[in-house]
Write an enzyme that holds these catalytic residues in place. Structure first.
Site, PDB file in Angstrom:
ATOM      1  N   VAL A 115       0.815  -1.231   0.000  1.00  0.00           N
ATOM      2  CA  VAL A 115       0.000   0.000   0.000  1.00  0.00           C
ATOM      3  C   VAL A 115       0.844   1.274   0.000  1.00  0.00           C
ATOM      4  CG1 VAL A 115      -2.017  -1.077   1.109  1.00  0.00           C
ATOM      5  CG2 VAL A 115      -0.314   0.078   2.531  1.00  0.00           C
ATOM      6  N   ASN A 138      -7.502  -2.563   5.486  1.00  0.00           N
ATOM      7  CA  ASN A 138      -7.075  -3.173   6.744  1.00  0.00           C
ATOM      8  C   ASN A 138      -5.554  -3.193   6.944  1.00  0.00           C
ATOM      9  OD1 ASN A 138      -7.276  -5.410   8.984  1.00  0.00           O
ATOM     10  ND2 ASN A 138      -6.005  -6.279   7.358  1.00  0.00           N
ATOM     11  N   SER A 179      -8.340   2.197  14.869  1.00  0.00           N
ATOM     12  CA  SER A 179      -7.939   1.547  16.120  1.00  0.00           C
ATOM     13  C   SER A 179      -8.483   2.349  17.286  1.00  0.00           C
ATOM     14  CB  SER A 179      -6.417   1.489  16.225  1.00  0.00           C
ATOM     15  OG  SER A 179      -6.049   1.017  17.508  1.00  0.00           O
ATOM     16  N   TYR A 225       1.745   5.399  16.039  1.00  0.00           N
ATOM     17  CA  TYR A 225       0.668   4.498  15.590  1.00  0.00           C
ATOM     18  C   TYR A 225      -0.700   5.167  15.806  1.00  0.00           C
ATOM     19  CZ  TYR A 225      -2.381   0.364  15.567  1.00  0.00           C
ATOM     20  OH  TYR A 225      -3.395  -0.529  15.307  1.00  0.00           O
ATOM     21  N   SER A 253      -1.408   7.916  13.396  1.00  0.00           N
ATOM     22  CA  SER A 253      -1.803   7.435  12.059  1.00  0.00           C
ATOM     23  C   SER A 253      -3.270   6.992  12.077  1.00  0.00           C
ATOM     24  CB  SER A 253      -0.890   6.279  11.598  1.00  0.00           C
ATOM     25  OG  SER A 253      -1.149   5.088  12.324  1.00  0.00           O
ATOM     26  N   LYS A 254      -3.691   6.347  13.149  1.00  0.00           N
ATOM     27  CA  LYS A 254      -5.074   5.838  13.215  1.00  0.00           C
ATOM     28  C   LYS A 254      -6.086   6.977  13.451  1.00  0.00           C
ATOM     29  CE  LYS A 254      -4.292   1.486  12.459  1.00  0.00           C
ATOM     30  NZ  LYS A 254      -4.860   0.804  11.305  1.00  0.00           N
TER      31      LYS A 254
HETATM   32  P1  NDP Z   1      -1.179  -8.432  11.239  1.00  0.00           P
HETATM   33  O1  NDP Z   1       0.237  -7.977  11.435  1.00  0.00           O
HETATM   34  O2  NDP Z   1      -1.577  -9.756  11.741  1.00  0.00           O
HETATM   35  O3  NDP Z   1      -1.573  -8.338   9.683  1.00  0.00           O
HETATM   36  C1  NDP Z   1      -1.258  -7.186   8.952  1.00  0.00           C
HETATM   37  C2  NDP Z   1      -1.590  -7.413   7.493  1.00  0.00           C
HETATM   38  O4  NDP Z   1      -1.255  -6.211   6.774  1.00  0.00           O
HETATM   39  C3  NDP Z   1      -0.791  -8.534   6.867  1.00  0.00           C
HETATM   40  O5  NDP Z   1      -1.594  -9.198   5.928  1.00  0.00           O
HETATM   41  C4  NDP Z   1       0.357  -7.816   6.183  1.00  0.00           C
HETATM   42  O6  NDP Z   1       0.854  -8.589   5.107  1.00  0.00           O
HETATM   43  C5  NDP Z   1      -0.362  -6.547   5.711  1.00  0.00           C
HETATM   44  N1  NDP Z   1       0.527  -5.401   5.478  1.00  0.00           N
HETATM   45  C6  NDP Z   1       1.381  -4.798   6.322  1.00  0.00           C
HETATM   46  N2  NDP Z   1       2.012  -3.797   5.718  1.00  0.00           N
HETATM   47  C7  NDP Z   1       1.552  -3.742   4.454  1.00  0.00           C
HETATM   48  C8  NDP Z   1       1.822  -2.924   3.322  1.00  0.00           C
HETATM   49  N3  NDP Z   1       2.731  -1.942   3.341  1.00  0.00           N
HETATM   50  N4  NDP Z   1       1.133  -3.155   2.177  1.00  0.00           N
HETATM   51  C9  NDP Z   1       0.219  -4.142   2.119  1.00  0.00           C
HETATM   52  N5  NDP Z   1      -0.080  -4.965   3.128  1.00  0.00           N
HETATM   53  C10 NDP Z   1       0.595  -4.758   4.288  1.00  0.00           C
HETATM   54  O7  NDP Z   1      -2.058  -7.267  11.902  1.00  0.00           O
HETATM   55  P2  NDP Z   1      -3.570  -7.271  12.443  1.00  0.00           P
HETATM   56  O8  NDP Z   1      -4.396  -8.253  11.737  1.00  0.00           O
HETATM   57  O9  NDP Z   1      -3.511  -7.278  13.910  1.00  0.00           O
HETATM   58  O10 NDP Z   1      -3.986  -5.788  12.026  1.00  0.00           O
HETATM   59  C11 NDP Z   1      -4.838  -5.508  10.941  1.00  0.00           C
HETATM   60  C12 NDP Z   1      -5.322  -4.069  11.068  1.00  0.00           C
HETATM   61  O11 NDP Z   1      -6.047  -3.926  12.288  1.00  0.00           O
HETATM   62  C13 NDP Z   1      -4.187  -3.039  11.133  1.00  0.00           C
HETATM   63  O12 NDP Z   1      -4.542  -1.886  10.425  1.00  0.00           O
HETATM   64  C14 NDP Z   1      -4.088  -2.728  12.610  1.00  0.00           C
HETATM   65  O13 NDP Z   1      -3.548  -1.469  12.876  1.00  0.00           O
HETATM   66  C15 NDP Z   1      -5.538  -2.857  13.037  1.00  0.00           C
HETATM   67  N6  NDP Z   1      -5.711  -3.102  14.454  1.00  0.00           N
HETATM   68  C16 NDP Z   1      -5.299  -4.284  15.024  1.00  0.00           C
HETATM   69  C17 NDP Z   1      -5.485  -4.505  16.378  1.00  0.00           C
HETATM   70  C18 NDP Z   1      -5.075  -5.767  17.062  1.00  0.00           C
HETATM   71  O14 NDP Z   1      -5.209  -5.832  18.298  1.00  0.00           O
HETATM   72  N7  NDP Z   1      -4.615  -6.784  16.374  1.00  0.00           N
HETATM   73  C19 NDP Z   1      -6.107  -3.460  17.234  1.00  0.00           C
HETATM   74  C20 NDP Z   1      -6.506  -2.283  16.521  1.00  0.00           C
HETATM   75  C21 NDP Z   1      -6.327  -2.123  15.183  1.00  0.00           C
HETATM   76  P3  NDP Z   1       2.403  -8.479   4.619  1.00  0.00           P
HETATM   77  O15 NDP Z   1       3.247  -8.336   5.839  1.00  0.00           O
HETATM   78  O16 NDP Z   1       2.669  -9.729   3.835  1.00  0.00           O
HETATM   79  O17 NDP Z   1       2.428  -7.271   3.760  1.00  0.00           O
END
Ligand code: NDP
Length: 259
Positions: free
Chosen positions: A72, A98, A150, A163, A166-167
């Protein structure tokens, strides 16, 4: 005569959904919920191999799952993703923004590179992808954009300054875009999760650490979330059942933000 109360809208048959960062965690849970509601789903991420493994796993739910590599933070890759969607699907009904990263560090110790990386991924990347991919929704005069913000974009948390900033941006972007794109019937809402166990924070919760204990004590429901609990909200916001809802912030955090 009985009127319909729109529950049939939860069947997303014929809808096409894109989930960024759909290879694991909350994005994968969102993709599964959309597949179970009969949508066609494209998941994206940076790592081709992880994406392919996830597609294989998700085929158990539905074979209407595909993946596409897109960082992204890379405008060229976003343009290619747009072309892919136009050529392969010809439309996009649901966009789940996401993809995200976290850097948990005292702000003084956060480097320029880390600030840039977190803002570019969580906020600027999301904004650019939405502008590009959103034109598909604008021309079809229909679409649902679901941003993943978030709880940390709403409250103050030490260690998560970059973080949370950004959110906070994602939340305000949602409100602004919702008012601008309402005229095209493109609804924009943001889900603000509290703590959900994913690879983003598994170190904290896997080891039953003191930090995990402290976090759970301040959550009124006394537990962290299960990624599957995001699914019904995604399906609702992606469906016609939410046609009259836009610009809204939906918090799912066990009550943490109100306590
Ligand atoms: P994970 O680290 O488990 O998953 C993150 C996903 O984002 C992966 O699929 C990763 O794939 C992808 N990603 C990261 N950077 C990039 C990039 N530059 N381009 C494209 N894809 C990217 O995180 P979560 O599932 O926990 O988080 C998902 C969302 O939810 C995030 O936005 C996070 O901030 C938000 N969130 C999560 C919380 C939690 O407690 N888990 C709480 C609040 C919000 P890859 O590395 O292969 O690119």
């Amino acid at each position: 005569m009985k009127e319909s109360y729109m529950l049939e809208a939860f069947n997303l048959q014929g809808k096409v959904a894109l989930v960024t960062g759909g290879s694991r965690g909350l994005g994968k849970a969102a993709a599964i919920a959309l597949l179970q509601s009969n949508a066609e789903v494209i998941i994206t991420g940076r790592n081709k191999q992880t994406l392919e493994e996830t597609v294989k796993e998700l085929c158990a739910y539905s074979t209407k799952i595909k993946s596409y590599v897109c960082d992204v933070t890379d405008s060229n890759q976003i343009s290619q993703l747009k072309d892919y969607l136009i050529n392969n699907n010809g439309k996009l009904d649901i966009l789940v923004n996401n993809a995200g990263i976290v850097i948990d560090k005292h702000y003084i110790k956060t480097s320029d590179e880390e600030i840039d990386r977190i803002i570019n991924t969580n906020l600027t990347g999301l904004m650019k992808l939405t502008r590009e991919i959103g034109t598909i929704m604008i021309s079809q005069k229909n679409g649902k954009i679901i941003n993943i913000g978030s709880y940390d974009g709403l409250i103050g948390t030490p260690g998560l300054v970059a973080y949370g900033t950004s959110k906070g941006g994602v939340i305000q972007f949602t409100r602004m875009l919702a008012t601008e794109w309402a005229r095209y019937k493109v609804n924009v809402n943001v889900i603000c999760p509290g703590y959900f166990k994913t690879s983003m924070n598994e170190e904290v919760f896997d080891n039953n650490s003191e930090i995990a204990d402290k976090i759970i004590k301040r959550i009124p429901l006394r537990r962290i979330g299960d990624p599957r609990e995001i699914g019904p909200l995604i399906v609702y916001l992606g469906s016609e059942a939410s046609d009259y809802m836009t610009g809204q912030v939906l918090t799912i955090d066990g009550g943490e933000a109100v306590s």
